[in-house]
Write a protein that holds these residues in place. Structure first.
Motif, PDB file in Angstrom:
ATOM      1  N   GLN A  87       0.850  -1.191   0.000  1.00 32.63           N
ATOM      2  CA  GLN A  87       0.000   0.000   0.000  1.00 32.63           C
ATOM      3  C   GLN A  87       0.882   1.236   0.000  1.00 32.63           C
ATOM      4  OE1 GLN A  87      -3.238  -0.360   2.626  1.00 32.63           O
ATOM      5  NE2 GLN A  87      -3.997   1.725   2.311  1.00 32.63           N
ATOM      6  N   VAL A  88       0.361   2.327  -0.581  1.00 38.62           N
ATOM      7  CA  VAL A  88       1.121   3.569  -0.643  1.00 38.62           C
ATOM      8  C   VAL A  88       0.191   4.735  -0.329  1.00 38.62           C
ATOM      9  CG1 VAL A  88       0.736   3.810  -3.131  1.00 38.62           C
ATOM     10  CG2 VAL A  88       2.670   4.966  -2.073  1.00 38.62           C
ATOM     11  N   GLN A  89       0.708   5.701   0.388  1.00 40.03           N
ATOM     12  CA  GLN A  89      -0.034   6.939   0.663  1.00 40.03           C
ATOM     13  C   GLN A  89       0.606   8.076  -0.109  1.00 40.03           C
ATOM     14  OE1 GLN A  89       0.032   7.123   5.004  1.00 40.03           O
ATOM     15  NE2 GLN A  89      -2.065   6.329   5.048  1.00 40.03           N
ATOM     16  N   LEU A  90      -0.225   8.926  -0.685  1.00 38.86           N
ATOM     17  CA  LEU A  90       0.241  10.002  -1.553  1.00 38.86           C
ATOM     18  C   LEU A  90      -0.192  11.353  -0.985  1.00 38.86           C
ATOM     19  CD1 LEU A  90      -0.870   8.362  -4.921  1.00 38.86           C
ATOM     20  CD2 LEU A  90       1.397   8.267  -3.863  1.00 38.86           C
ATOM     21  N   VAL A  91       0.732  12.301  -0.991  1.00 35.10           N
ATOM     22  CA  VAL A  91       0.442  13.643  -0.492  1.00 35.10           C
ATOM     23  C   VAL A  91       0.938  14.664  -1.505  1.00 35.10           C
ATOM     24  CG1 VAL A  91       0.804  15.316   1.345  1.00 35.10           C
ATOM     25  CG2 VAL A  91       0.631  12.878   1.898  1.00 35.10           C
ATOM     26  N   GLU A  92      -0.006  15.424  -2.081  1.00 38.58           N
ATOM     27  CA  GLU A  92       0.342  16.445  -3.057  1.00 38.58           C
ATOM     28  C   GLU A  92       0.647  17.776  -2.373  1.00 38.58           C
ATOM     29  OE1 GLU A  92      -3.203  14.159  -5.013  1.00 38.58           O
ATOM     30  OE2 GLU A  92      -2.663  14.948  -3.041  1.00 38.58           O
ATOM     31  N   SER A  93       1.447  18.588  -3.056  1.00 39.88           N
ATOM     32  CA  SER A  93       1.724  19.948  -2.608  1.00 39.88           C
ATOM     33  C   SER A  93       2.114  20.788  -3.810  1.00 39.88           C
ATOM     34  CB  SER A  93       2.851  19.967  -1.564  1.00 39.88           C
ATOM     35  OG  SER A  93       4.041  19.452  -2.118  1.00 39.88           O
ATOM     36  N   GLY A  94       2.135  22.103  -3.614  1.00 39.26           N
ATOM     37  CA  GLY A  94       2.606  22.989  -4.665  1.00 39.26           C
ATOM     38  C   GLY A  94       1.533  23.745  -5.411  1.00 39.26           C
ATOM     39  N   GLY A  95       0.265  23.450  -5.117  1.00 44.61           N
ATOM     40  CA  GLY A  95      -0.800  24.187  -5.780  1.00 44.61           C
ATOM     41  C   GLY A  95      -0.887  25.613  -5.284  1.00 44.61           C
ATOM     42  N   LEU A 127      -2.425  29.926  -6.447  1.00 43.55           N
ATOM     43  CA  LEU A 127      -2.980  30.893  -7.387  1.00 43.55           C
ATOM     44  C   LEU A 127      -1.856  31.452  -8.246  1.00 43.55           C
ATOM     45  CD1 LEU A 127      -5.354  32.697  -8.340  1.00 43.55           C
ATOM     46  CD2 LEU A 127      -4.722  34.282  -6.500  1.00 43.55           C
ATOM     47  N   VAL A 128      -2.054  31.456  -9.553  1.00 48.01           N
ATOM     48  CA  VAL A 128      -1.036  31.943 -10.477  1.00 48.01           C
ATOM     49  C   VAL A 128      -1.725  32.699 -11.608  1.00 48.01           C
ATOM     50  CG1 VAL A 128      -1.027  29.807 -11.822  1.00 48.01           C
ATOM     51  CG2 VAL A 128       1.003  31.263 -11.802  1.00 48.01           C
ATOM     52  N   GLN A 129      -1.028  33.646 -12.174  1.00 47.03           N
ATOM     53  CA  GLN A 129      -1.598  34.406 -13.291  1.00 47.03           C
ATOM     54  C   GLN A 129      -1.420  33.656 -14.603  1.00 47.03           C
ATOM     55  OE1 GLN A 129       0.231  38.299 -13.105  1.00 47.03           O
ATOM     56  NE2 GLN A 129      -1.438  39.066 -11.818  1.00 47.03           N
ATOM     57  N   VAL A 130      -2.224  34.032 -15.567  1.00 47.04           N
ATOM     58  CA  VAL A 130      -2.125  33.442 -16.906  1.00 47.04           C
ATOM     59  C   VAL A 130      -0.693  33.558 -17.419  1.00 47.04           C
ATOM     60  CG1 VAL A 130      -2.833  33.721 -19.305  1.00 47.04           C
ATOM     61  CG2 VAL A 130      -4.546  33.815 -17.500  1.00 47.04           C
ATOM     62  N   GLY A 131      -0.201  32.461 -17.988  1.00 44.72           N
ATOM     63  CA  GLY A 131       1.155  32.429 -18.503  1.00 44.72           C
ATOM     64  C   GLY A 131       2.203  32.046 -17.482  1.00 44.72           C
ATOM     65  N   GLY A 132       1.799  31.933 -16.234  1.00 44.24           N
ATOM     66  CA  GLY A 132       2.737  31.592 -15.174  1.00 44.24           C
ATOM     67  C   GLY A 132       3.005  30.098 -15.088  1.00 44.24           C
ATOM     68  N   SER A 133       3.801  29.737 -14.074  1.00 46.96           N
ATOM     69  CA  SER A 133       4.208  28.341 -13.888  1.00 46.96           C
ATOM     70  C   SER A 133       4.006  27.913 -12.444  1.00 46.96           C
ATOM     71  CB  SER A 133       5.686  28.166 -14.249  1.00 46.96           C
ATOM     72  OG  SER A 133       5.930  28.455 -15.603  1.00 46.96           O
ATOM     73  N   LEU A 134       3.784  26.625 -12.283  1.00 50.14           N
ATOM     74  CA  LEU A 134       3.733  25.993 -10.965  1.00 50.14           C
ATOM     75  C   LEU A 134       4.348  24.610 -11.088  1.00 50.14           C
ATOM     76  CD1 LEU A 134       0.135  26.652  -9.542  1.00 50.14           C
ATOM     77  CD2 LEU A 134       2.280  27.549  -8.625  1.00 50.14           C
ATOM     78  N   ARG A 135       4.925  24.139  -9.987  1.00 48.83           N
ATOM     79  CA  ARG A 135       5.388  22.761  -9.948  1.00 48.83           C
ATOM     80  C   ARG A 135       4.686  22.041  -8.809  1.00 48.83           C
ATOM     81  NH1 ARG A 135      11.264  19.812  -9.108  1.00 48.83           N
ATOM     82  NH2 ARG A 135      10.939  20.432  -6.933  1.00 48.83           N
ATOM     83  N   LEU A 136       3.944  21.026  -9.165  1.00 48.32           N
ATOM     84  CA  LEU A 136       3.286  20.188  -8.167  1.00 48.32           C
ATOM     85  C   LEU A 136       4.206  19.030  -7.788  1.00 48.32           C
ATOM     86  CD1 LEU A 136      -0.324  19.911  -9.650  1.00 48.32           C
ATOM     87  CD2 LEU A 136       0.665  21.718  -8.218  1.00 48.32           C
ATOM     88  N   SER A 137       4.145  18.657  -6.530  1.00 49.79           N
ATOM     89  CA  SER A 137       4.899  17.506  -6.038  1.00 49.79           C
ATOM     90  C   SER A 137       3.936  16.515  -5.392  1.00 49.79           C
ATOM     91  CB  SER A 137       5.938  17.939  -4.994  1.00 49.79           C
ATOM     92  OG  SER A 137       6.873  18.825  -5.540  1.00 49.79           O
ATOM     93  N   CYS A 138       4.286  15.259  -5.462  1.00 49.28           N
ATOM     94  CA  CYS A 138       3.498  14.208  -4.820  1.00 49.28           C
ATOM     95  C   CYS A 138       4.473  13.269  -4.117  1.00 49.28           C
ATOM     96  CB  CYS A 138       2.666  13.463  -5.845  1.00 49.28           C
ATOM     97  SG  CYS A 138       1.816  12.006  -5.194  1.00 49.28           S
ATOM     98  N   ALA A 139       4.444  13.299  -2.803  1.00 50.59           N
ATOM     99  CA  ALA A 139       5.334  12.459  -2.008  1.00 50.59           C
ATOM    100  C   ALA A 139       4.617  11.171  -1.634  1.00 50.59           C
ATOM    101  CB  ALA A 139       5.751  13.201  -0.746  1.00 50.59           C
ATOM    102  N   ALA A 140       5.291  10.049  -1.862  1.00 53.89           N
ATOM    103  CA  ALA A 140       4.708   8.739  -1.593  1.00 53.89           C
ATOM    104  C   ALA A 140       5.389   8.081  -0.410  1.00 53.89           C
ATOM    105  CB  ALA A 140       4.836   7.847  -2.818  1.00 53.89           C
ATOM    106  N   SER A 141       4.599   7.396   0.390  1.00 53.96           N
ATOM    107  CA  SER A 141       5.136   6.631   1.502  1.00 53.96           C
ATOM    108  C   SER A 141       5.458   5.220   1.026  1.00 53.96           C
ATOM    109  CB  SER A 141       4.128   6.569   2.637  1.00 53.96           C
ATOM    110  OG  SER A 141       2.977   5.850   2.222  1.00 53.96           O
ATOM    111  N   GLY A 142       6.208   4.496   1.834  1.00 54.08           N
ATOM    112  CA  GLY A 142       6.459   3.102   1.509  1.00 54.08           C
ATOM    113  C   GLY A 142       7.713   2.899   0.676  1.00 54.08           C
ATOM    114  N   ARG A 143       8.166   1.628   0.624  1.00 54.77           N
ATOM    115  CA  ARG A 143       9.408   1.304  -0.059  1.00 54.77           C
ATOM    116  C   ARG A 143       9.203   0.885  -1.498  1.00 54.77           C
ATOM    117  NH1 ARG A 143      12.434  -2.476   4.514  1.00 54.77           N
ATOM    118  NH2 ARG A 143      12.456  -0.906   6.174  1.00 54.77           N
ATOM    119  N   SER A 144       7.963   0.747  -1.926  1.00 58.21           N
ATOM    120  CA  SER A 144       7.706   0.170  -3.238  1.00 58.21           C
ATOM    121  C   SER A 144       7.360   1.206  -4.292  1.00 58.21           C
ATOM    122  CB  SER A 144       6.567  -0.851  -3.131  1.00 58.21           C
ATOM    123  OG  SER A 144       5.405  -0.230  -2.606  1.00 58.21           O
ATOM    124  N   PHE A 145       7.714   2.448  -4.045  1.00 54.93           N
ATOM    125  CA  PHE A 145       7.342   3.527  -4.973  1.00 54.93           C
ATOM    126  C   PHE A 145       7.774   3.217  -6.394  1.00 54.93           C
ATOM    127  CE2 PHE A 145       6.302   7.698  -6.337  1.00 54.93           C
ATOM    128  CZ  PHE A 145       7.341   8.165  -7.139  1.00 54.93           C
TER     129      PHE A 145
END
Length: 125
Positions: free
Chosen positions: A1-9, A11-29
């Motif tokens: 089993q794996v647990q996932l946690v997103e971050s990085g969202g 508010l951004v203006q048109v034309g801008g950039s964002l980087r989302l991350s998703c950290a997973a638990s466990g050894r089997s990623f």
């Protein structure tokens, strides 16, 4: 089993950039195919991008091709979504997902077993 946690969202203006991350638990990623989906209120979850276990193969929805890049770092148990040239129509809750798939790079949400809680991305004009 794996647990996932997103971050990085956020508010951004048109034309801008964002980087989302998703950290997973466990050894089997590294055994899971990873993906990003997005969803608007009252709408079905839609495919954004997916990446193979080894980071060798990726697939994207046509709506984000050339603007978004999915990547993963198996040493850090993390998958990323770099989003550039953002548009108002990219405003969604973004979800990270993991699966041990029956097909190489599934694009249907029903093929994914594990999901994060989601992170809101809002693109303002």
């Amino acid at each position: 089993q794996v647990q996932l946690v997103e971050s990085g969202g956020g508010l951004v203006q048109v034309g801008g950039s964002l980087r989302l991350s998703c950290a997973a638990s466990g050894r089997s990623f590294r055994t899971y195919v990873m993906a990003w989906f997005r969803q608007a209120p009252g709408k079905e979850r839609e495919f954004v991008a997916t990446i193979s276990r080894s980071d060798a193969t990726t697939s994207y929805a046509d709506s984000v091709k050339g603007r978004f890049t999915i990547s993963r770092d198996n040493a850090k148990n993390t998958v990323y979504l770099q989003m550039n040239s953002l548009k108002p129509e990219d405003t969604f809750v973004y979800y990270c997902a993991a699966t041990s798939p029956r097909v190489p790079l599934p694009v249907r949400s029903s093929e994914y077993t594990y999901w994060g809680q989601g992170t809101q991305v809002t693109v303002s004009s």
